[in-house]
Design an enzyme around this catalytic site. Structure first.
Site, PDB file in Angstrom:
ATOM      1  CB  SER A 102      -0.983  -0.311   1.093  1.00  0.00           C
ATOM      2  OG  SER A 102      -1.463  -1.506   1.554  1.00  0.00           O
ATOM      3  CG  ASP A 148      -1.022   0.855  18.075  1.00  0.00           C
ATOM      4  OD1 ASP A 148      -1.385   0.913  17.426  1.00  0.00           O
ATOM      5  OD2 ASP A 148      -1.298   0.294  19.100  1.00  0.00           O
ATOM      6  CG  ASP A 169      -3.537  -3.506   5.957  1.00  0.00           C
ATOM      7  OD1 ASP A 169      -3.120  -2.497   6.674  1.00  0.00           O
ATOM      8  OD2 ASP A 169      -3.189  -3.537   4.883  1.00  0.00           O
TER       9      ASP A 169
END
Length: 293
Positions: A102, A148, A169
Site C-alpha cells: 500500500s 501503533d 489492515d
C-alpha cells in the site's frame, strides 16, 4: 503480536482485492485539487520481492496477482488499472518479481500537495519500511512512524485540508484487533465525519471476523454515513476431508465508509471476473452490498 510478516502473503488474493479498491478510491479522491492526507495504519515493509525467501515459501502470489497478470482476456477498468500499477514496478514483461504494498502504491499516485503517513510497529518491517521509503526520495511527502497505527490516527484527524483517506489492515492475529478496528472507526468518525475510511479484514472461521462487517455497518449508520462492503472468496474454508489444518486464507473483505460514488458500479463490473480468475475451487464467489446515509 510480532509473529505476522506480510512478506509471506504479498500479492495474494486478499492483496488483489485490497489494492484494487485502494487505487480506485484514490483515483477518485485525487480529482479534487485540494491536498489529501493518506494514513496507512499498518504499512508493513512497503515493497516485497515475490522471488524472495518469504514470498516464495508460501507462493501465495501464484494464485493472486500472477494469475491476473497472466490472463489474456480483457479486464474491466478497475482490474486493468490495478494490473498496470503493479506492472509499473516490474520492468520486464515476464512474471512480476516485485510487489508494491500500500505505501508504494499510494505514493506513486499522490501529487506534490498530498501527504502520506505510514505507521508500522513490527521492528523488522519498520526497518525495512524506512529503508524502502528512503529510496523514493519523497522528502516530507512521506513520513514513517514506528508506532501503533490505531493510536496514531488520533494525531492526524482531522487534517488541515479537511480531506483524508485512512486505510486500516491489521493482521488480526490477535482477537483484540477486531475490537480495536471498531474503536478506530468510531472515534475517527467522531473526530472527522467526512473522511474516507477503508478497512480490510480476513473472512476466516472466527466469530469476530464474521461479526465485524455487521458492527461496522452499525457504526456507519449511527454516524449517518454511507458505506460499501465488498468480499472475495477464492475457496472453501476447509480441507477436502474436513479435517486437518485449514488451507490458508479462503476469503477477505473491504469495508468503506464515505466511499466514492463511482466505486460500487466499478466493483460490480470487476468482481465477477476477478472471482473467476482467482477461483481455487467451486466455493469461489463475491459479494457487494451498500448502505445510504
Amino acid at each position: 503480536m510480532f509473529s505476522y510478516r506480510h512478506a509471506f502473503h504479498a500479492g495474494n488474493h486478499a492483496d488483489v482485492l485490497k489494492h484494487m479498491v485502494l487505487i480506485a478510491t484514490l483515483r477518485h479522491l485525487l480529482q479534487k485539487e485540494t491536498a489529501l492526507l493518506v494514513l496507512d495504519t499498518h504499512a508493513g515493509a512497503g515493497l516485497y520481492r515475490l522471488d524472495g525467501d518469504y514470498a516464495s515459501t508460501s507462493a501465495e502470489s501464484a494464485d493472486g496477482i500472477a494469475r491476473l497478470l497472466a490472463s489474456s482476456e480483457p479486464l474491466p477498468a478497475l482490474l486493468q488499472d490495478y494490473a498496470d500499477t503493479v506492472r509499473a514496478f516490474n520492468r520486464s514483461q515476464g512474471p512480476a518479481r516485485v510487489y508494491p504494498g500500500s505505501p508504494f502504491i499510494v505514493q506513486q499516485l499522490l501529487r506534490p500537495q498530498d501527504r502520506l503517513k505510514l505507521c508500522e510497529l513490527h521492528p523488522s518491517d519498520a526497518r525495512a519500511l524506512v529503508g524502502n521509503v528512503a529510496q523514493l526520495e519523497a522528502g516530507r511527502q512521506v513520513q514513517v512512524l514506528i508506532e501503533d497505527g490505531f493510536e496514531a490516527a488520533r494525531k492526524f484527524l482531522p487534517p488541515p485540508a479537511r480531506r483524508a483517506l485512512l486505510l486500516c489492515d491489521p493482521s488480526y492475529e490477535i482477537k483484540s484487533d477486531y475490537e480495536r478496528v471498531q474503536g478506530l472507526l468510531q472515534e475517527s468518525l467522531r473526530r472527522f465525519p467526512t473522511g474516507v475510511y477503508a478497512i480490510w479484514y480476513p473472512l476466516i472461521a472466527r466469530p469476530e471476523a464474521h461479526d465485524l462487517p455487521r458492527r461496522l455497518k452499525a457504526l456507519a449508520a449511527k454516524a449517518g454515513k454511507p458505506w460499501l462492503h465488498a468480499s472475495l472468496t477464492v475457496k472453501g474454508g476447509k480441507t477436502a476431508t474436513g479435517a486437518g489444518r485449514r488451507p490458508g486464507l479462503p476469503a477477505s473483505g473491504m469495508f468503506l465508509v464515505n466511499p466514492p460514488y463511482t466505486l460500487e458500479p466499478a466493483l460490480r463490473a470487476a468482481l465477477p471476473q476477478l472471482a473467476r480468475l482467482l477461483a481455487q475451487d467451486q466455493h469461489a464467489g463475491w459479494a457487494l452490498e451498500s448502505g445510504a446515509a
